[in-house]
Design a protein around this motif. Sequence first.
Motif, mmCIF file in Angstrom:
data_model
loop_
_atom_site.group_PDB
_atom_site.id
_atom_site.type_symbol
_atom_site.label_atom_id
_atom_site.label_comp_id
_atom_site.label_asym_id
_atom_site.label_seq_id
_atom_site.Cartn_x
_atom_site.Cartn_y
_atom_site.Cartn_z
ATOM 1 N N VAL A 20 0.170 2.260 8.198
ATOM 2 C CA VAL A 20 -0.436 1.783 9.080
ATOM 3 C C VAL A 20 0.540 0.523 9.674
ATOM 4 O O VAL A 20 0.416 -0.568 8.842
ATOM 5 C CB VAL A 20 -1.926 1.583 9.258
ATOM 6 N N PHE A 21 0.968 0.212 10.929
ATOM 7 C CA PHE A 21 1.463 -0.813 11.559
ATOM 8 C C PHE A 21 0.524 -1.441 12.616
ATOM 9 O O PHE A 21 0.177 -0.953 13.178
ATOM 10 C CB PHE A 21 2.782 -0.579 12.086
ATOM 11 N N ARG A 122 -5.487 -10.257 10.551
ATOM 12 C CA ARG A 122 -4.937 -11.089 9.430
ATOM 13 C C ARG A 122 -3.688 -10.270 8.878
ATOM 14 O O ARG A 122 -2.882 -10.901 7.991
ATOM 15 C CB ARG A 122 -6.140 -10.977 8.238
ATOM 16 N N TRP A 123 -3.441 -9.067 9.546
ATOM 17 C CA TRP A 123 -2.106 -8.232 8.883
ATOM 18 C C TRP A 123 -1.349 -8.183 10.046
ATOM 19 O O TRP A 123 -0.536 -6.856 9.893
ATOM 20 C CB TRP A 123 -2.835 -6.883 8.209
ATOM 21 N N ASP A 132 -1.580 -0.678 -0.943
ATOM 22 C CA ASP A 132 -2.075 -1.939 -0.709
ATOM 23 C C ASP A 132 -3.680 -2.083 -0.870
ATOM 24 O O ASP A 132 -4.194 -1.219 -0.477
ATOM 25 C CB ASP A 132 -1.521 -2.201 0.804
ATOM 26 N N HIS A 133 -4.104 -3.178 -1.157
ATOM 27 C CA HIS A 133 -5.437 -3.492 -1.236
ATOM 28 C C HIS A 133 -6.292 -3.068 -0.135
ATOM 29 O O HIS A 133 -7.357 -2.672 -0.375
ATOM 30 C CB HIS A 133 -5.597 -5.157 -1.610
ATOM 31 N N VAL A 139 -7.579 3.523 6.651
ATOM 32 C CA VAL A 139 -7.872 4.917 6.376
ATOM 33 C C VAL A 139 -9.379 5.271 6.919
ATOM 34 O O VAL A 139 -9.648 6.082 7.718
ATOM 35 C CB VAL A 139 -7.887 5.378 4.968
ATOM 36 N N ALA A 140 -10.463 4.582 6.546
ATOM 37 C CA ALA A 140 -11.739 4.764 6.996
ATOM 38 C C ALA A 140 -11.747 4.565 8.603
ATOM 39 O O ALA A 140 -12.616 5.475 9.239
ATOM 40 C CB ALA A 140 -12.600 3.760 6.494
ATOM 41 N N MET A 141 -10.983 3.499 9.081
ATOM 42 C CA MET A 141 -10.931 3.335 10.720
ATOM 43 C C MET A 141 -10.537 4.456 11.354
ATOM 44 O O MET A 141 -11.230 5.016 12.108
ATOM 45 C CB MET A 141 -10.278 2.016 11.031
ATOM 46 N N LYS A 142 -9.349 5.074 10.815
ATOM 47 C CA LYS A 142 -8.832 6.355 11.578
ATOM 48 C C LYS A 142 -9.691 7.517 11.499
ATOM 49 O O LYS A 142 -9.983 8.203 12.439
ATOM 50 C CB LYS A 142 -7.546 6.675 10.838
ATOM 51 N N ASN A 143 -10.476 7.690 10.177
ATOM 52 C CA ASN A 143 -11.442 8.858 9.895
ATOM 53 C C ASN A 143 -12.497 8.832 10.840
ATOM 54 O O ASN A 143 -13.129 9.748 11.363
ATOM 55 C CB ASN A 143 -11.597 9.171 8.541
#
Length: 264
Positions: A20-21, A122-123, A132-133, A139-143
């Motif tokens: 994810v960019f 922050r990213w 990555d931590h 992933v949860a956001m996309k789902n």
Amino acid sequence: MTKIGLTASLPEIDNRPDSVFVMHERSEKLIPFHRHTKGQLSYVEGGLAYITTENKTYVVPARHYFWIPQGLVHELRVGIFATALRSLYFYSADDHANEFYSKLGIYPASELLIQMINYTERWDERHLSNGDHNFEFLVAMKNMLPTLNKRSLPIMLPNTEHVLMQKIMKYIQDHIGQKLIIADISEHFAMSERSLSRLFQAQLHISFLQYVKTLRMITAIEMIVKTQKPIADIAFEVGYAAVASFSDTFYDFTSSRPSDLRRR
């Protein structure tokens, strides 16, 4: 770190297909026609954004988000300087899991989604992938996206290269505050009502009435965001004699009242 900007970052988006960019942009920009192999989630924090595909232009008001499916050629224009465009470009390997990811859509943003998107700043200008931590957060956001909204807002105008149709569209735009009926428009352009109706369907794939209503709503959205005119004045300037009727139509298009958009 100096921000390189969204246009300059376009080649970077697809460098890591499984990531994810994250890209948070605060400027007035025109990002020319392009495509990427990732799906794009963008939140419009203030002002307006415009998405143009081959034959349509979509308007995204403040506090709405949009999803652009991977591979779709599009132009992105951020309308006024105050707009912040917060974007995440998601891996597309699992896009087949839900039809949401295959369609361009515009949706009102919930407070939960807004806070989640803001948290990703922050990213900024970074790729995050498995290992990555914080990757599971993304992933949860996309789902969750397909569960948030069931209907994309119909804030879209079709485009055409047809010369006569362009003249008719310009005439309607110039007279948007007046009573617009197909009989008068067809007479002005020396056409029958039937021929004009067929032209709209053939070139724009939309009815005359729906085109006029959509143009009025888009014009109203722009005036609400860009000016301090009273809502009643805006309703009159886009062709509505009654504020209540204008407000109801506006709600059908945006899922919010004109005064709500003004406060945002």
